[in-house]
Scaffold this motif. Structure first.
Motif, short mmCIF file in Angstrom:
data_model
loop_
_atom_site.label_atom_id
_atom_site.label_comp_id
_atom_site.label_asym_id
_atom_site.label_seq_id
_atom_site.Cartn_x
_atom_site.Cartn_y
_atom_site.Cartn_z
N PRO A 129 0.83 -1.21 0.00
CA PRO A 129 0.00 0.00 0.00
C PRO A 129 0.87 1.26 0.00
O PRO A 129 1.83 1.36 0.77
N VAL A 130 0.51 2.20 -0.86
CA VAL A 130 1.30 3.42 -1.03
C VAL A 130 1.45 4.18 0.29
O VAL A 130 2.52 4.72 0.59
N GLU A 131 0.37 4.23 1.07
CA GLU A 131 0.36 5.08 2.27
C GLU A 131 0.98 4.43 3.51
O GLU A 131 1.01 5.03 4.58
N LEU A 132 1.47 3.20 3.37
CA LEU A 132 1.88 2.42 4.54
C LEU A 132 2.88 3.16 5.45
O LEU A 132 2.61 3.37 6.64
N MET A 133 4.01 3.55 4.91
CA MET A 133 5.04 4.14 5.76
C MET A 133 4.64 5.52 6.27
O MET A 133 5.01 5.91 7.37
#
Ligand SMILES: [Fe+2]
Length: 223
Positions: A129-133
């Protein structure tokens, strides 16, 4: 406690940090009677504290902090009336989408425990997922501990690239929750999930265990 042998199952700990006990708010308990039956099941399995982590999943289970608090208060009253000796805490299972970071900034999240855990689940597709970090960083900045739900489910956390991502997540302060073993599910060493769990155990990276209970049955699934 989680056993040391690699073939031992994943057992609940005194605190069950993932459950869907609040009735009528998601795909978990459907009414008070079902919630009470689920409570009794978890207590008989050794739970002393149960964290109620209903879904906060926009467009699917549109819960906010206020609706979950109300549902939790009703559950707590039903528990006391039934005379069940277990501590309940309110948490939530936050869904990681492109809006989660904004919801955190707006205070639409629920933390629990001395760790100030914020339980969140991610999409189970093939891609990270792009937003993970960014979400992990946002929570850490607020003094919370991001707790990734049922880490065994995500294909993007497995394999060589996944191992690097696990390291990055842990270095960033995220912690990992695994679902308990039920039947053939999540048996360490068996199948992709079980192999991942065995690997996590070798790294000593199983921080928390949850029942993820949705129904008053042994496997606890909604269907
Ligand atoms: Fe869940």
């Amino acid at each position: 406690m989680v056993g040391g042998r690699s073939d031992a199952g994943i057992e609940l700990r005194p605190r069950d940090c993932h459950s869907h006990l609040i009735w009528g708010v998601d795909d978990g308990a459907r009414n008070a009677d079902e919630s009470i039956a689920m409570l009794r099941l978890l207590v008989s399995a050794g739970a002393r504290t149960i964290v109620c982590t209903s879904h906060m999943f926009p467009a699917r289970y549109d819960n906010d902090v206020a609706t979950l608090r109300r549902g939790f208060d009703a559950l707590e009253r039903a528990r006391a009336q039934a005379g069940i000796d277990v501590a309940l805490e309110l948490g939530a299972e936050h869904y990681l989408d492109e809006g989660l970071r904004g919801r955190i900034v707006a205070g639409q999240f629920i933390e629990f425990g001395p760790e100030r855990y914020v339980l969140f689940e991610a999409p189970t597709g093939q891609h990270t997922p792009v937003e993970l970090m960014a979400v992990v960083a946002e929570l850490k900045q607020r003094g919370c501990t991001p707790l990734l739900a049922h880490v065994e489910r995500y294909p993007w956390l497995r394999g060589e690239e996944g191992a690097e991502l696990c390291e990055d997540l842990r270095a960033a302060g995220a912690r990992f929750q695994v679902n308990r073993t039920v039947g053939n599910a999540n048996v360490p060493g068996k199948g992709p999930r079980g192999q991942f769990i065995a690997w996590l155990r070798e790294q000593d990276w199983i921080d928390e265990v949850g029942s993820d209970l949705h129904r008053a049955t042994a496997d606890g699934r909604p269907l």
